[in-house]
Design a protein around this motif. Structure first.
Motif, PDB file in Angstrom:
ATOM      1  N   PRO A 167       0.802  -1.233   0.000  1.00  0.00           N
ATOM      2  CA  PRO A 167       0.000   0.000   0.000  1.00  0.00           C
ATOM      3  C   PRO A 167       0.836   1.285   0.000  1.00  0.00           C
ATOM      4  O   PRO A 167       0.377   2.317  -0.491  1.00  0.00           O
ATOM      5  CB  PRO A 167      -0.821  -0.111   1.286  1.00  0.00           C
ATOM      6  N   LEU A 168       2.076   1.220   0.524  1.00  0.00           N
ATOM      7  CA  LEU A 168       2.947   2.399   0.488  1.00  0.00           C
ATOM      8  C   LEU A 168       3.306   2.762  -0.951  1.00  0.00           C
ATOM      9  O   LEU A 168       3.604   3.920  -1.251  1.00  0.00           O
ATOM     10  CB  LEU A 168       4.232   2.146   1.281  1.00  0.00           C
ATOM     11  N   PHE A 169       3.271   1.771  -1.820  1.00  0.00           N
ATOM     12  CA  PHE A 169       3.654   1.960  -3.214  1.00  0.00           C
ATOM     13  C   PHE A 169       2.438   1.960  -4.140  1.00  0.00           C
ATOM     14  O   PHE A 169       2.564   1.720  -5.331  1.00  0.00           O
ATOM     15  CB  PHE A 169       4.615   0.848  -3.655  1.00  0.00           C
ATOM     16  N   ALA A 170       1.259   2.228  -3.610  1.00  0.00           N
ATOM     17  CA  ALA A 170       0.043   2.185  -4.422  1.00  0.00           C
ATOM     18  C   ALA A 170       0.002   3.306  -5.448  1.00  0.00           C
ATOM     19  O   ALA A 170      -0.407   3.111  -6.601  1.00  0.00           O
ATOM     20  CB  ALA A 170      -1.186   2.250  -3.530  1.00  0.00           C
ATOM     21  N   THR A 171       0.410   4.494  -5.046  1.00  0.00           N
ATOM     22  CA  THR A 171       0.437   5.660  -5.934  1.00  0.00           C
ATOM     23  C   THR A 171       1.745   6.398  -5.716  1.00  0.00           C
ATOM     24  O   THR A 171       2.451   6.177  -4.719  1.00  0.00           O
ATOM     25  CB  THR A 171      -0.734   6.620  -5.633  1.00  0.00           C
ATOM     26  N   TRP A 172       2.062   7.305  -6.619  1.00  0.00           N
ATOM     27  CA  TRP A 172       3.268   8.105  -6.414  1.00  0.00           C
ATOM     28  C   TRP A 172       3.077   9.024  -5.205  1.00  0.00           C
ATOM     29  O   TRP A 172       4.041   9.291  -4.476  1.00  0.00           O
ATOM     30  CB  TRP A 172       3.593   8.909  -7.672  1.00  0.00           C
ATOM     31  N   PHE A 290       3.531  -1.281  -7.788  1.00  0.00           N
ATOM     32  CA  PHE A 290       4.263  -0.196  -8.427  1.00  0.00           C
ATOM     33  C   PHE A 290       3.343   1.011  -8.469  1.00  0.00           C
ATOM     34  O   PHE A 290       2.170   0.879  -8.821  1.00  0.00           O
ATOM     35  CB  PHE A 290       4.699  -0.576  -9.841  1.00  0.00           C
ATOM     36  N   PRO A 291       3.830   2.183  -8.070  1.00  0.00           N
ATOM     37  CA  PRO A 291       2.960   3.360  -8.004  1.00  0.00           C
ATOM     38  C   PRO A 291       2.210   3.619  -9.307  1.00  0.00           C
ATOM     39  O   PRO A 291       2.812   3.641 -10.385  1.00  0.00           O
ATOM     40  CB  PRO A 291       3.947   4.493  -7.695  1.00  0.00           C
TER      41      PRO A 291
END
Length: 420
Positions: A167-172, A290-291
């Motif tokens: 989830p930390l890498f869900a979006t930029w 990947f974001p």
């Protein structure tokens, strides 16, 4: 190092040390193939010759992609000296597609059973010229995931399990927000460089550095500038380690924990393992996120120049090498991730795990990431040069103290000189 040691004319036979068709010998058709770095084709070429006794193949292999492609374009301009089959990296394919008259249309000379559905749609489209000609059969790809140091995450109070990290890498936005949290807690860098991160973001856009009419997109596409502003702002907040990719300092950074995350196309796993070394086994992890969804960075194509005296035989070889069965064998040898639909569901790929990354199911991870890529990014001629010679140096200049606005202007000015 050059893909071929000397240039020769494309007529008659050669001494085997140069590019170009080598004619026939003893009733055999002699083919040459030019590749760079590691394609994993050595055993496959031997197998092909065993299956086709009338074919003799000589491979010309170059260690570095840059010199290889410089040599390729020099021989294209000269009109002679190229191999019957040439590999073209994704960053240079736009310059090849801009010269369709110098390459064979594989839909016309290739085996009729090779159809578009062999490949992921975006990979197949990436090998087509504007006139519709298929110039390249897709080989490998570089689907994007994220790699991170689980020990550094733990020390910063961040989750470490790949599923909880995702989830930390869900979006930029979530990625850079986590970076701010990491920097605040550790006063250390979140990612390796502005350039690496910007390039990953840029590769997700429908259009590269050039519009479809091959005019410069940097001044007309606000998404490019928005990505620039986002990355450089994060760097100014302390998130960038300010390391030039593939430099000795960058390589060493994997060992020393100079950064906690890096964008991670499939081929990056080998780089991480080599540079971080055995002592850091188990500290690096990879997650199927990947974001912004999917992204691709890397991969190549096989093309048949008009210079070839044996285009039909060359196309047949290229088609065989890019079949799912052969690309799985290449993956098992070198880790080059296949672009073929059937290969992505092959048990040999899906069962692949990597002890270095905590026994992560790397085959499954990157297979899923590859399916998230929505389209082939349009790259006009000179796109790769803009990235390497305009944008990356300007981002490095920002990391060294130049303002983001002045760095942007530096990048635009340099790009204009490249495409003029």
């Amino acid at each position: 190092m050059l893909a071929a040691s000397v240039a020769v004319t494309a007529c008659g036979s050669s001494d085997g040390a140069s590019g170009g068709s080598t004619g026939t010998s003893g009733g055999k058709v002699e083919l040459t193939i030019g590749t760079f770095t590691e394609f994993g084709y050595e055993d496959l070429l031997t197998e092909y010759m065993r299956l086709h006794p009338n074919i003799k193949i000589t491979q010309h292999k170059t260690g570095e992609g840059g010199p290889y492609h410089q040599n390729l374009f020099t021989k294209l301009a000269a009109g002679h000296g190229l191999e019957d089959v040439v590999a073209v990296e994704e960053g240079y394919i736009s310059d090849v597609l801009a010269r369709p008259n110098l390459f064979n249309d594989l839909t016309k000379i290739g085996p009729k059973d090779v159809t578009p559905d062999r490949w992921l749609p975006w990979k197949y489209e990436g090998g087509k010229a504007k006139n519709g000609a298929l110039i390249g059969y897709g080989t490998d790809i570089g689907p994007e995931a994220m790699c991170y140091r689980s020990d550094l995450f733990k020390a910063a109070g961040l989750p470490t399990d790949p599923e909880k990290v995702a989830p930390l890498f869900a979006t930029w936005q979530s990625y850079f927000a986590a970076g701010d949290q990491y920097v605040a807690h550790t006063h250390k860098a979140w990612f390796d460089s502005d350039s690496q991160t910007f390039n990953a973001m840029h590769n997700q856009l429908p259009i590269g550095f050039l519009n479809t009419d091959d005019s410069l997109a940097m001044e007309t596409n606000p998404q490019i500038r928005a990505n620039w502003d986002t990355v450089t702002a994060a760097g100014e907040r302390g998130q960038s380690a300010k390391l030039t990719a593939f430099s000795p300092e960058w390589n060493n950074g994997f060992k020393t924990g100079a950064f906690a995350t890096t964008v991670c196309p499939s081929w990056m796993l080998g780089v991480v393992k080599e540079q971080a070394g055995p002592k850091n086994s188990g500290k690096w992890a990879v997650t199927a996120a990947f974001p912004g969804g999917g992204g691709n960075w890397g991969g190549s194509y096989l093309a048949v120049p008009k210079q070839s005296q044996h285009p039909t035989e060359a196309a047949a070889l290229a088609a065989w090498l890019t079949a799912p069965e052969q690309q799985i064998k290449a993956f098992q040898k070198t880790g080059n991730f296949p672009s073929q639909v059937k290969a992505l569901t092959d048990p040999a790929l899906l069962s692949t795990t990597d002890p270095y990354f905590g026994n992560a199911k790397t085959g499954e991870i990157f297979s899923e990431q590859a399916k998230k890529v929505e389209r082939a990014q349009y790259k006009g001629p000179g796109d790769g040069k803009i990235k390497e010679n305009a944008v990356s140096p300007a981002l490095q200049a920002v990391e060294q103290g130049k303002s983001p606005q002045d760095g942007w202007q530096q990048a635009v000015d340099a790009a204009k000189k490249i495409i003029k």
